[in-house]
Design a protein around this motif. Sequence first.
Motif, PDB file in Angstrom:
ATOM      1  N   CYS A  19       0.832  -1.208   0.000  1.00 10.36           N
ATOM      2  CA  CYS A  19       0.000   0.000   0.000  1.00 10.36           C
ATOM      3  C   CYS A  19       0.868   1.259   0.000  1.00 10.36           C
ATOM      4  O   CYS A  19       0.488   2.290  -0.566  1.00 10.36           O
ATOM      5  CB  CYS A  19      -0.929  -0.002   1.208  1.00 10.36           C
ATOM      6  SG  CYS A  19      -2.142  -1.333   1.180  1.00 10.36           S
ATOM      7  N   GLY A  20       2.044   1.156   0.624  1.00  6.96           N
ATOM      8  CA  GLY A  20       2.956   2.300   0.609  1.00  6.96           C
ATOM      9  C   GLY A  20       3.387   2.662  -0.795  1.00  6.96           C
ATOM     10  O   GLY A  20       3.498   3.842  -1.147  1.00  6.96           O
ATOM     11  N   SER A  21       3.630   1.646  -1.629  1.00  5.44           N
ATOM     12  CA  SER A  21       4.008   1.930  -3.014  1.00  5.44           C
ATOM     13  C   SER A  21       2.876   2.624  -3.750  1.00  5.44           C
ATOM     14  O   SER A  21       3.112   3.502  -4.589  1.00  5.44           O
ATOM     15  CB  SER A  21       4.392   0.626  -3.732  1.00  5.44           C
ATOM     16  OG  SER A  21       3.254  -0.188  -3.962  1.00  5.44           O
ATOM     17  N   ALA A  22       1.628   2.251  -3.434  1.00  8.93           N
ATOM     18  CA  ALA A  22       0.472   2.868  -4.082  1.00  8.93           C
ATOM     19  C   ALA A  22       0.285   4.318  -3.628  1.00  8.93           C
ATOM     20  O   ALA A  22       0.028   5.214  -4.447  1.00  8.93           O
ATOM     21  CB  ALA A  22      -0.785   2.062  -3.792  1.00  8.93           C
ATOM     22  N   VAL A  23       0.428   4.550  -2.327  1.00 11.06           N
ATOM     23  CA  VAL A  23       0.191   5.885  -1.781  1.00 11.06           C
ATOM     24  C   VAL A  23       1.336   6.843  -2.081  1.00 11.06           C
ATOM     25  O   VAL A  23       1.121   8.011  -2.432  1.00 11.06           O
ATOM     26  CB  VAL A  23      -0.037   5.792  -0.254  1.00 11.06           C
ATOM     27  CG1 VAL A  23      -0.076   7.186   0.376  1.00 11.06           C
ATOM     28  CG2 VAL A  23      -1.324   5.026   0.049  1.00 11.06           C
ATOM     29  N   ALA A  95      -0.408   0.382   8.227  1.00  7.17           N
ATOM     30  CA  ALA A  95      -1.152   1.533   7.701  1.00  7.17           C
ATOM     31  C   ALA A  95      -0.887   2.781   8.540  1.00  7.17           C
ATOM     32  O   ALA A  95      -0.819   3.901   8.003  1.00  7.17           O
ATOM     33  CB  ALA A  95      -2.641   1.215   7.684  1.00  7.17           C
ATOM     34  N   ALA A  96      -0.732   2.597   9.854  1.00  5.12           N
ATOM     35  CA  ALA A  96      -0.442   3.746  10.729  1.00  5.12           C
ATOM     36  C   ALA A  96       0.915   4.346  10.403  1.00  5.12           C
ATOM     37  O   ALA A  96       1.071   5.578  10.346  1.00  5.12           O
ATOM     38  CB  ALA A  96      -0.496   3.302  12.188  1.00  5.12           C
ATOM     39  N   ILE A  97       1.910   3.493  10.190  1.00  7.45           N
ATOM     40  CA  ILE A  97       3.238   3.991   9.806  1.00  7.45           C
ATOM     41  C   ILE A  97       3.159   4.724   8.476  1.00  7.45           C
ATOM     42  O   ILE A  97       3.736   5.808   8.303  1.00  7.45           O
ATOM     43  CB  ILE A  97       4.242   2.831   9.720  1.00  7.45           C
ATOM     44  CG1 ILE A  97       4.470   2.224  11.110  1.00  7.45           C
ATOM     45  CG2 ILE A  97       5.580   3.303   9.127  1.00  7.45           C
ATOM     46  CD1 ILE A  97       5.270   0.935  11.095  1.00  7.45           C
ATOM     47  N   LEU A  98       2.427   4.136   7.525  1.00  5.03           N
ATOM     48  CA  LEU A  98       2.268   4.770   6.215  1.00  5.03           C
ATOM     49  C   LEU A  98       1.582   6.123   6.343  1.00  5.03           C
ATOM     50  O   LEU A  98       1.980   7.097   5.691  1.00  5.03           O
ATOM     51  CB  LEU A  98       1.468   3.853   5.293  1.00  5.03           C
ATOM     52  CG  LEU A  98       1.134   4.399   3.904  1.00  5.03           C
ATOM     53  CD1 LEU A  98       2.392   4.787   3.147  1.00  5.03           C
ATOM     54  CD2 LEU A  98       0.323   3.364   3.113  1.00  5.03           C
ATOM     55  N   PHE A  99       0.567   6.203   7.183  1.00  7.30           N
ATOM     56  CA  PHE A  99      -0.129   7.472   7.381  1.00  7.30           C
ATOM     57  C   PHE A  99       0.804   8.530   7.955  1.00  7.30           C
ATOM     58  O   PHE A  99       0.794   9.686   7.510  1.00  7.30           O
ATOM     59  CB  PHE A  99      -1.324   7.280   8.315  1.00  7.30           C
ATOM     60  CG  PHE A  99      -2.067   8.554   8.614  1.00  7.30           C
ATOM     61  CD1 PHE A  99      -2.998   9.061   7.714  1.00  7.30           C
ATOM     62  CD2 PHE A  99      -1.823   9.262   9.781  1.00  7.30           C
ATOM     63  CE1 PHE A  99      -3.671  10.246   7.984  1.00  7.30           C
ATOM     64  CE2 PHE A  99      -2.485  10.448  10.052  1.00  7.30           C
ATOM     65  CZ  PHE A  99      -3.416  10.934   9.149  1.00  7.30           C
ATOM     66  N   LEU A 100       1.621   8.147   8.929  1.00 12.29           N
ATOM     67  CA  LEU A 100       2.563   9.095   9.522  1.00 12.29           C
ATOM     68  C   LEU A 100       3.558   9.613   8.486  1.00 12.29           C
ATOM     69  O   LEU A 100       3.921  10.795   8.488  1.00 12.29           O
ATOM     70  CB  LEU A 100       3.308   8.440  10.685  1.00 12.29           C
ATOM     71  CG  LEU A 100       2.477   8.141  11.936  1.00 12.29           C
ATOM     72  CD1 LEU A 100       3.294   7.347  12.940  1.00 12.29           C
ATOM     73  CD2 LEU A 100       1.955   9.438  12.560  1.00 12.29           C
ATOM     74  N   ILE A 101       3.988   8.736   7.594  1.00 17.16           N
ATOM     75  CA  ILE A 101       4.926   9.148   6.541  1.00 17.16           C
ATOM     76  C   ILE A 101       4.227  10.064   5.541  1.00 17.16           C
ATOM     77  O   ILE A 101       4.710  11.156   5.227  1.00 17.16           O
ATOM     78  CB  ILE A 101       5.499   7.918   5.818  1.00 17.16           C
ATOM     79  CG1 ILE A 101       6.347   7.082   6.771  1.00 17.16           C
ATOM     80  CG2 ILE A 101       6.337   8.353   4.599  1.00 17.16           C
ATOM     81  CD1 ILE A 101       6.722   5.715   6.225  1.00 17.16           C
ATOM     82  N   PHE A 108      -0.577  17.079   1.705  1.00 11.09           N
ATOM     83  CA  PHE A 108      -1.154  15.743   1.846  1.00 11.09           C
ATOM     84  C   PHE A 108      -2.669  15.784   1.875  1.00 11.09           C
ATOM     85  O   PHE A 108      -3.277  16.580   2.579  1.00 11.09           O
ATOM     86  CB  PHE A 108      -0.638  15.099   3.134  1.00 11.09           C
ATOM     87  CG  PHE A 108      -1.340  13.820   3.505  1.00 11.09           C
ATOM     88  CD1 PHE A 108      -1.155  12.670   2.753  1.00 11.09           C
ATOM     89  CD2 PHE A 108      -2.189  13.775   4.609  1.00 11.09           C
ATOM     90  CE1 PHE A 108      -1.787  11.489   3.098  1.00 11.09           C
ATOM     91  CE2 PHE A 108      -2.821  12.595   4.963  1.00 11.09           C
ATOM     92  CZ  PHE A 108      -2.621  11.456   4.207  1.00 11.09           C
ATOM     93  N   VAL A 109      -3.264  14.895   1.078  1.00  9.67           N
ATOM     94  CA  VAL A 109      -4.709  14.675   1.089  1.00  9.67           C
ATOM     95  C   VAL A 109      -4.924  13.184   1.262  1.00  9.67           C
ATOM     96  O   VAL A 109      -4.401  12.389   0.481  1.00  9.67           O
ATOM     97  CB  VAL A 109      -5.374  15.172  -0.210  1.00  9.67           C
ATOM     98  CG1 VAL A 109      -6.857  14.852  -0.188  1.00  9.67           C
ATOM     99  CG2 VAL A 109      -5.145  16.666  -0.401  1.00  9.67           C
ATOM    100  N   LEU A 110      -5.688  12.785   2.262  1.00 11.21           N
ATOM    101  CA  LEU A 110      -5.853  11.372   2.568  1.00 11.21           C
ATOM    102  C   LEU A 110      -6.459  10.593   1.408  1.00 11.21           C
ATOM    103  O   LEU A 110      -5.936   9.564   0.993  1.00 11.21           O
ATOM    104  CB  LEU A 110      -6.715  11.198   3.814  1.00 11.21           C
ATOM    105  CG  LEU A 110      -6.969   9.754   4.272  1.00 11.21           C
ATOM    106  CD1 LEU A 110      -5.653   9.082   4.651  1.00 11.21           C
ATOM    107  CD2 LEU A 110      -7.950   9.732   5.449  1.00 11.21           C
ATOM    108  N   GLY A 111      -7.540  11.082   0.853  1.00  9.81           N
ATOM    109  CA  GLY A 111      -8.191  10.397  -0.266  1.00  9.81           C
ATOM    110  C   GLY A 111      -8.590   8.981   0.111  1.00  9.81           C
ATOM    111  O   GLY A 111      -8.982   8.693   1.242  1.00  9.81           O
ATOM    112  N   GLY A 112      -8.466   8.067  -0.851  1.00 11.67           N
ATOM    113  CA  GLY A 112      -8.846   6.678  -0.597  1.00 11.67           C
ATOM    114  C   GLY A 112      -7.803   5.899   0.151  1.00 11.67           C
ATOM    115  O   GLY A 112      -8.077   4.807   0.649  1.00 11.67           O
ATOM    116  N   PHE A 113      -6.583   6.383   0.231  1.00 15.12           N
ATOM    117  CA  PHE A 113      -5.501   5.760   0.993  1.00 15.12           C
ATOM    118  C   PHE A 113      -5.293   4.302   0.585  1.00 15.12           C
ATOM    119  O   PHE A 113      -5.102   3.425   1.402  1.00 15.12           O
ATOM    120  CB  PHE A 113      -5.783   5.871   2.492  1.00 15.12           C
ATOM    121  CG  PHE A 113      -4.560   5.756   3.371  1.00 15.12           C
ATOM    122  CD1 PHE A 113      -3.460   6.583   3.187  1.00 15.12           C
ATOM    123  CD2 PHE A 113      -4.515   4.830   4.402  1.00 15.12           C
ATOM    124  CE1 PHE A 113      -2.338   6.488   4.006  1.00 15.12           C
ATOM    125  CE2 PHE A 113      -3.409   4.716   5.225  1.00 15.12           C
ATOM    126  CZ  PHE A 113      -2.315   5.556   5.026  1.00 15.12           C
TER     127      PHE A 113
END
Length: 230
Positions: A19-23, A95-101, A108-113
Amino acid sequence: MKKFIAEFIGTLWLVLGGCGSAVLAAGYPELGIGFAGVALAFGLTVVTMAYAIGHISGCHLNPAVTIGVWVGGRFEGKDVLPYIVAQVMGGIAGAAILFLIASGKSDFVLGGFASNGFGEHSPGGYSMTSALIIEVAMTFMFLFVILGSTYTKAPRGFAGLAIGLCLTLIHLISIPVTNTSVNPARSTSQALFAGGWAIDQLWLFWLAPIVGAVLAGIVYKAISPEITDK
């Protein structure tokens, strides 16, 4: 406990890497990795973890996989629920780590994440029926490859590679339809952060992968000449 910790860390890595690669990298202007890069990233998380923790926990990283291998006669029923809990918690941590990054970027816009969805939330606008069918079919094939490549008479040492490549192929096929789940833990982790529609549609990304996994477990158990292989 060692097995559950391994599943937690492995699922964290799958979500953070895939998911990190996608975001973070998929849509990067001009240099983004696109669908193919995201597909490869998910496959690589499984390949790397297969060799890192396969000997500890079996490297399921996915509630559907745990249920499928149990139905296929390869896993003890007493560990199914603890594995699923560890996987979901690991996914949420990733996902929490990805959100923090990701939230460290000024615009930053969260969007569909990187959440999974259908209808207007499908990358290609595919219907709920299309999403249901593809998630069942892709998870069925994923479990079929897992059960086959880890069979005692399969070539030794290559299961992780076969499984990782299979997950890559699955993403290449199905990202446009649902953003590819085949993994309820991965879907849950992103939906909890995206909220709203992602939570509302999460049921499909639990139901369909589990149905596909159960069917694969039943079919492979029926055609395998040896069902006592653990």
